[in-house]
Design a protein around this motif. Structure first.
Motif, PDB file in Angstrom:
ATOM      1  N   VAL A   1      41.832  33.584  41.643  1.00 55.25           N
ATOM      2  CA  VAL A   1      42.881  33.295  40.666  1.00 55.25           C
ATOM      3  C   VAL A   1      44.161  32.859  41.381  1.00 55.25           C
ATOM      4  O   VAL A   1      44.873  31.950  40.937  1.00 55.25           O
ATOM      5  N   GLU A   2      44.454  33.493  42.534  1.00 57.22           N
ATOM      6  CA  GLU A   2      45.655  33.155  43.319  1.00 57.22           C
ATOM      7  C   GLU A   2      45.499  31.845  44.086  1.00 57.22           C
ATOM      8  O   GLU A   2      46.467  31.353  44.676  1.00 57.22           O
ATOM      9  N   GLY A   3      44.284  31.305  44.144  1.00 54.37           N
ATOM     10  CA  GLY A   3      44.060  30.072  44.890  1.00 54.37           C
ATOM     11  C   GLY A   3      43.739  30.292  46.351  1.00 54.37           C
ATOM     12  O   GLY A   3      43.721  29.335  47.143  1.00 54.37           O
ATOM     13  N   LYS A   4      43.467  31.523  46.737  1.00 57.45           N
ATOM     14  CA  LYS A   4      43.162  31.824  48.136  1.00 57.45           C
ATOM     15  C   LYS A   4      41.702  31.539  48.484  1.00 57.45           C
ATOM     16  O   LYS A   4      41.334  31.526  49.659  1.00 57.45           O
ATOM     17  N   ARG A   5      40.862  31.383  47.479  1.00 52.19           N
ATOM     18  CA  ARG A   5      39.452  31.029  47.675  1.00 52.19           C
ATOM     19  C   ARG A   5      38.986  30.343  46.397  1.00 52.19           C
ATOM     20  O   ARG A   5      39.670  30.369  45.373  1.00 52.19           O
ATOM     21  N   GLY A   6      37.810  29.759  46.428  1.00 54.05           N
ATOM     22  CA  GLY A   6      37.270  29.124  45.242  1.00 54.05           C
ATOM     23  C   GLY A   6      36.495  30.107  44.380  1.00 54.05           C
ATOM     24  O   GLY A   6      35.927  31.080  44.901  1.00 54.05           O
ATOM     25  N   PHE A   7      36.445  29.865  43.082  1.00 54.66           N
ATOM     26  CA  PHE A   7      35.672  30.736  42.197  1.00 54.66           C
ATOM     27  C   PHE A   7      34.195  30.731  42.578  1.00 54.66           C
ATOM     28  O   PHE A   7      33.490  31.723  42.393  1.00 54.66           O
ATOM     29  N   GLY A   8      33.731  29.622  43.124  1.00 54.16           N
ATOM     30  CA  GLY A   8      32.332  29.517  43.513  1.00 54.16           C
ATOM     31  C   GLY A   8      31.943  30.423  44.660  1.00 54.16           C
ATOM     32  O   GLY A   8      30.752  30.631  44.919  1.00 54.16           O
ATOM     33  N   SER A   9      32.930  30.992  45.335  1.00 56.46           N
ATOM     34  CA  SER A   9      32.636  31.858  46.483  1.00 56.46           C
ATOM     35  C   SER A   9      32.473  33.328  46.096  1.00 56.46           C
ATOM     36  O   SER A   9      32.124  34.144  46.950  1.00 56.46           O
ATOM     37  N   VAL A  10      32.742  33.662  44.833  1.00 52.65           N
ATOM     38  CA  VAL A  10      32.710  35.068  44.402  1.00 52.65           C
ATOM     39  C   VAL A  10      31.332  35.380  43.836  1.00 52.65           C
ATOM     40  O   VAL A  10      30.992  34.976  42.716  1.00 52.65           O
ATOM     41  N   GLN A  11      30.527  36.082  44.593  1.00 50.62           N
ATOM     42  CA  GLN A  11      29.181  36.427  44.125  1.00 50.62           C
ATOM     43  C   GLN A  11      29.252  37.334  42.897  1.00 50.62           C
ATOM     44  O   GLN A  11      30.063  38.252  42.822  1.00 50.62           O
ATOM     45  N   GLY A  12      28.383  37.037  41.932  1.00 52.17           N
ATOM     46  CA  GLY A  12      28.347  37.821  40.703  1.00 52.17           C
ATOM     47  C   GLY A  12      29.261  37.296  39.612  1.00 52.17           C
ATOM     48  O   GLY A  12      29.260  37.819  38.500  1.00 52.17           O
ATOM     49  N   LEU A  13      30.030  36.247  39.895  1.00 54.67           N
ATOM     50  CA  LEU A  13      30.978  35.707  38.914  1.00 54.67           C
ATOM     51  C   LEU A  13      30.359  34.554  38.129  1.00 54.67           C
ATOM     52  O   LEU A  13      29.658  33.710  38.683  1.00 54.67           O
TER      53      LEU A  13
END
Length: 485
Positions: free
Chosen positions: A134-146
């Motif tokens: 959400v803060e832009g520190k990583r991509g949403f695609g990198s969050v497993q389980g999301l």
């Protein structure tokens, strides 16, 4: 969510969310976090949600829901968006984990309830990764389980591996907005010492969250967690462990550690299998010394045929041993009972209550077999054509009959559970273990409540009771219990 199953009276039983406090304890310190357990404000939901939004002006609101609470979660998410459309809403918990495909067939589906994200699996550490995205520190695609929106559709990231419990910090209970969690006269807290269950029961959805495995926190960590809960005023604690008796040597060591730390000055409530409790000659004595007062015991049924169908095995003799050992040390039992198996007749249902009465089971945990999503019991009951409510998950809380048997309709099951539960209430609060633990409660029940009811009955002049009318009124009360909007 504010929803509760009708047999958990919300006036006497208001537990905090352990999951939310655990997530709060594992979020980076620069975030401002607030926990709103809506069970404490269940009579004011339409007013309290907008008030919370205006007061705290959040960027993200996370909600957790079981299957029967999902419709409420949808309405709350809609209320949040109507108050501030820029807030990101994310749903976690069992229903989101098990039903994410069905909930996100397309981004405008009414099934998704207007949620921007779904989080599948354990969120203790993963939710912080989501906030980094959400803060832009990583991509949403990198969050497993999301699961998240992309180009008008939901994208589902790979499943999240089970968390390493050694990396999970203790819950941050200071982030709770309100106080007032209680169980009867106790200040209530929820803690955990392990996650998962290896038993093969086909009616349980736990393995869809954790798989068939058992993970345990270090005993030192559990002791610190108990100490933290006590600092926040807890005098009674529920262990949320799925099956406390899977590792008996560890259980006994934990009992010893509780005593050594001086934490046996509060009451503990757990759920455990009959086989586990019956397997040790020394366990129950240690439990009593440590302050374990109530065990939700998985009795399930007195029919060996039904037990085999539920994948419980032939546990009845072990159950009798477990009951005796617990009662020998005045530990009270909530008897888990599952009614509505395919071959059940009225006499089969009555036999379960008879067994409970003969064995002085202190409290009833009688549920009607519920075809929870993705469970083996659901698949079997659907195949047999015995599921009568396939889609309305608001009734999937163990209280309502969503199935029939070969001999009983859903209405029959609902009525018979009510009828035998009503009869059983005569012995509730009068068992030897209850009398030992709640002497004043027993005296109130025996010397005040019962005589008053007898006098009222005599003064009314009624010789017969219209069972169907009483049943109808009780079901109307149960139906109204979770109507918040």
């Amino acid at each position: 969510m504010p929803d509760c199953a009708p047999y958990f009276n919300a006036k006497r039983w208001k537990p905090p969310s352990l999951a939310m406090a655990s997530i709060a304890g594992n979020i980076d310190a620069h975030h401002k976090v607030h926990i709103a357990d809506l069970i404490l404000k269940r009579d004011k939901i339409k007013d309290i949600v907008p008030e919370l939004i205006h007061t705290y002006n959040p960027d993200v609101v996370g909600l957790g829901a079981m299957s029967f609470q999902f419709e409420t979660a949808k309405r709350i998410a809609t209320l949040i968006k109507a108050t501030n459309k820029h807030i990101k809403t994310i749903l976690g918990g069992y229903h989101a984990t098990l039903m994410y495909q069905e909930l996100s067939n397309n981004s405008v589906s009414s099934a998704s309830g207007g949620f921007d994200f779904f989080f599948r699996g354990e969120g203790d550490i993963g939710f912080n990764e989501f906030l980094e995205a959400v803060e832009g520190k990583r991509g949403f695609g990198s969050v497993q389980g999301l699961s998240y929106h992309l180009n008008g559709n939901f994208v589902h990231n790979p499943p999240r591996p089970l968390e390493d419990l050694h990396k999970i910090k203790i819950p941050d209970r200071s982030k709770r907005i309100w106080r007032g969690y209680h169980y009867y006269g106790f200040t209530l807290e929820v803690i955990e010492s392990s996650r998962g269950c290896t038993m093969p029961c086909n009616f349980c959805s736990m393995d869809k969250m954790y798989g068939k495995n058992f993970r345990a926190y270090d005993i030192e960590r559990v002791i610190r967690d108990i100490g933290d809960a006590k600092k926040h005023g807890a005098t009674c604690m529920i262990f949320a462990d799925d099956n406390f008796a899977l590792n008996i040597p560890r259980f006994e060591n934990l009992c010893d550690a509780i005593v050594e730390a001086g934490h046996n000055d509060v009451w503990y409530i757990i759920q455990a299998s009959s086989i586990g409790i019956a397997s040790s000659d020394t366990l129950v004595e240690k439990m009593a010394k440590a302050g374990f007062k109530i065990v939700f015991l998985g009795i399930e049924n007195v029919s060996e045929e039904n037990l085999m169908r539920m994948k419980k095995g032939r546990i009845l003799e072990k159950t009798k041993i477990a009951i005796k050992r617990l009662h020998d040390y005045n530990i009270m039992i909530v008897g888990g009972m599952i009614l509505g198996n395919p071959d059940d007749k009225e006499e089969d249902i009555a036999r379960n209550y008879k067994f409970f009465r003969e064995n002085n089971i202190d409290f009833l945990g009688d549920q009607i077999l519920t075809p929870y999503p993705k469970t083996g019991a659901r698949e079997e009951m659907l195949e047999l054509g015995l599921v009568t409510n396939i889609d309305d998950f608001t009734k999937y809380n163990g209280f309502w009959a969503n199935v029939r048997t070969y001999h009983l309709s859903s209405h029959d099951l609902q009525f018979l559970r009510w009828k035998h539960n009503k009869k059983y209430s005569d012995i509730v609060c009068t068992t030897p273990a209850f009398k030992k633990n709640y002497p004043m409660g027993y005296l109130y029940r025996a010397c005040i409540q019962r005589p008053i009811r007898r006098i009222e009955s005599l003064l009314s002049g009624k010789k017969t009771v219209d069972e169907e009318e009483l049943y109808r009124k009780d079901m109307e009360k149960a139906e109204a219990l979770n109507k918040f909007f």
